[in-house]
Design a protein around this motif. Structure first.
Motif, PDB file in Angstrom:
ATOM      1  N   ALA A  70     -58.444 -39.273  68.830  1.00 37.56           N
ATOM      2  CA  ALA A  70     -57.199 -39.008  68.302  1.00 37.56           C
ATOM      3  C   ALA A  70     -57.424 -38.882  66.769  1.00 37.56           C
ATOM      4  O   ALA A  70     -56.732 -38.369  65.690  1.00 37.56           O
ATOM      5  N   ALA A  75     -58.788 -30.194  67.089  1.00 35.22           N
ATOM      6  CA  ALA A  75     -57.800 -29.604  67.994  1.00 35.22           C
ATOM      7  C   ALA A  75     -58.523 -29.139  69.328  1.00 35.22           C
ATOM      8  O   ALA A  75     -59.209 -28.159  69.049  1.00 35.22           O
ATOM      9  N   GLY A  96     -47.322 -32.102  68.582  1.00 33.58           N
ATOM     10  CA  GLY A  96     -48.543 -32.158  67.454  1.00 33.58           C
ATOM     11  C   GLY A  96     -48.328 -32.658  66.346  1.00 33.58           C
ATOM     12  O   GLY A  96     -49.070 -32.970  65.404  1.00 33.58           O
ATOM     13  N   ILE A  97     -46.867 -32.991  65.912  1.00 36.05           N
ATOM     14  CA  ILE A  97     -46.606 -33.703  64.700  1.00 36.05           C
ATOM     15  C   ILE A  97     -46.435 -35.272  64.872  1.00 36.05           C
ATOM     16  O   ILE A  97     -47.102 -35.958  64.345  1.00 36.05           O
ATOM     17  N   ARG A  98     -45.505 -35.298  65.771  1.00 36.28           N
ATOM     18  CA  ARG A  98     -45.246 -36.718  66.181  1.00 36.28           C
ATOM     19  C   ARG A  98     -44.980 -37.114  67.888  1.00 36.28           C
ATOM     20  O   ARG A  98     -44.226 -36.265  68.581  1.00 36.28           O
ATOM     21  N   PRO A  99     -45.921 -37.709  68.224  1.00 37.82           N
ATOM     22  CA  PRO A  99     -45.817 -38.085  69.861  1.00 37.82           C
ATOM     23  C   PRO A  99     -44.542 -38.583  70.071  1.00 37.82           C
ATOM     24  O   PRO A  99     -44.184 -38.373  71.462  1.00 37.82           O
ATOM     25  N   GLU A 107     -39.535 -31.192  59.505  1.00 36.45           N
ATOM     26  CA  GLU A 107     -40.767 -31.308  60.026  1.00 36.45           C
ATOM     27  C   GLU A 107     -40.232 -30.535  61.465  1.00 36.45           C
ATOM     28  O   GLU A 107     -41.087 -29.553  62.048  1.00 36.45           O
ATOM     29  N   ARG A 143     -48.911 -25.958  69.304  1.00 32.49           N
ATOM     30  CA  ARG A 143     -49.255 -27.383  69.179  1.00 32.49           C
ATOM     31  C   ARG A 143     -50.515 -27.891  68.314  1.00 32.49           C
ATOM     32  O   ARG A 143     -50.382 -28.579  67.498  1.00 32.49           O
ATOM     33  N   CYS A 144     -51.467 -27.061  68.815  1.00 31.83           N
ATOM     34  CA  CYS A 144     -52.823 -27.341  67.906  1.00 31.83           C
ATOM     35  C   CYS A 144     -52.721 -26.861  66.579  1.00 31.83           C
ATOM     36  O   CYS A 144     -53.152 -27.656  65.642  1.00 31.83           O
ATOM     37  N   ARG A 147     -51.263 -29.490  64.519  1.00 32.59           N
ATOM     38  CA  ARG A 147     -52.262 -30.950  64.305  1.00 32.59           C
ATOM     39  C   ARG A 147     -53.059 -30.600  62.846  1.00 32.59           C
ATOM     40  O   ARG A 147     -53.589 -31.602  62.298  1.00 32.59           O
ATOM     41  N   GLU A 148     -53.166 -29.658  62.656  1.00 33.95           N
ATOM     42  CA  GLU A 148     -53.962 -29.162  61.270  1.00 33.95           C
ATOM     43  C   GLU A 148     -55.110 -29.668  61.202  1.00 33.95           C
ATOM     44  O   GLU A 148     -55.633 -30.400  60.236  1.00 33.95           O
ATOM     45  N   LYS A 149     -55.929 -29.514  62.269  1.00 31.27           N
ATOM     46  CA  LYS A 149     -57.454 -30.091  62.297  1.00 31.27           C
ATOM     47  C   LYS A 149     -58.198 -28.861  61.753  1.00 31.27           C
ATOM     48  O   LYS A 149     -58.023 -27.533  61.893  1.00 31.27           O
TER      49      LYS A 149
END
Length: 232
Positions: A70, A75, A96-99, A107, A143-144, A147-149
């Motif tokens: 995590a 992502a 993807g923002i808050r589980p 948001e 969703r990926c 996550r802004e990865k």
């Protein structure tokens, strides 16, 4: 940021995979090779779901080898979508923002923008069972995105789609990667997919993930193991 496999060795039963190379930032890279060659294993090691026996994995020079999945700058998008059937498309994306799905108004607006970006306006209240396979994969991609990865890893996410829809999804991935200045690693068995989206390709065969090469050059003059795989 660059991704470096520093003398990495991964074992799984009697199978071993070795990798010792760097991928420079900003590239779209295909992991290509025969089934069972270790492509998904390498991707799982980057994401932190597979431990390595030797060496280090570096991202932008920082050692992420022991980092929890995590916490990694990755992502990961799978072929089976990994959507929760009891949640709506909107809720699946919001994960993807808050589980815990306790998002504020801003948001939720970000979720709505992501839905629009992947072409699913008006479908946020639908459950996965009410959506087509391509629409479900768009939800997973959105969703990926949230996550802004900086590294997007794809494990044959569009293998079950027809050619036209697959190209549409690959185009969407390419646009998102370019817009976010991310890098991409995509496992595929299909040379045409590598040619379509990847400027570089890592050939994974005979227990070795080879250094990335220009995709067009690799296909034009493939090494023996790739030529055999391609049926040439």
């Amino acid at each position: 940021m660059s991704i470096t496999f520093d003398n990495v060795k991964i074992s799984q039963g009697s199978f071993t995979l070795e990798a010792n190379f760097t991928i420079d930032p900003g590239h779209k890279v295909a992991l290509l090779g025969p089934s069972g060659g270790g492509k998904s294993t390498l991707l799982s090691a980057i994401a932190g779901f597979k431990s390595i026996d030797h060496g280090r994995i570096l991202f932008g020079g920082a050692d992420i080898t022991e980092m929890a999945p995590a916490a990694r700058p990755v992502a990961l998008l799978f072929q089976d979508h990994n959507l929760f059937p009891h949640l709506t498309a909107e809720q699946n994306i919001a994960l993807g923002i808050r589980p815990n799905l306790r998002l504020n108004a801003q948001e939720w607006e970000t979720v709505a923008q992501a839905i629009s970006r992947v072409g699913l306006d008006g479908l946020g209240a639908k459950t996965p069972a009410e959506l087509s396979g391509g629409q479900q994969q768009r939800i997973a991609l959105a969703r990926c995105l949230l996550r802004e990865k900086p590294l997007l890893c794809l494990d044959e996410p569009f293998a079950a789609l027809g050619p036209a829809l697959k190209h549409e999804m690959l185009d969407l991935v390419g646009e998102i990667v370019d817009a976010t200045n991310a890098s991409m690693l995509m496992v595929t068995h299909q040379p045409e997919d590598a040619i379509y989206i990847a400027d570089q390709t890592v050939l994974v065969a005979d227990g070795v993930a080879m250094a990335p090469m220009n995709t067009q050059n690799l296909m034009a003059d493939p090494p023996a193991v790739l030529a055999q795989y391609l049926g040439r």
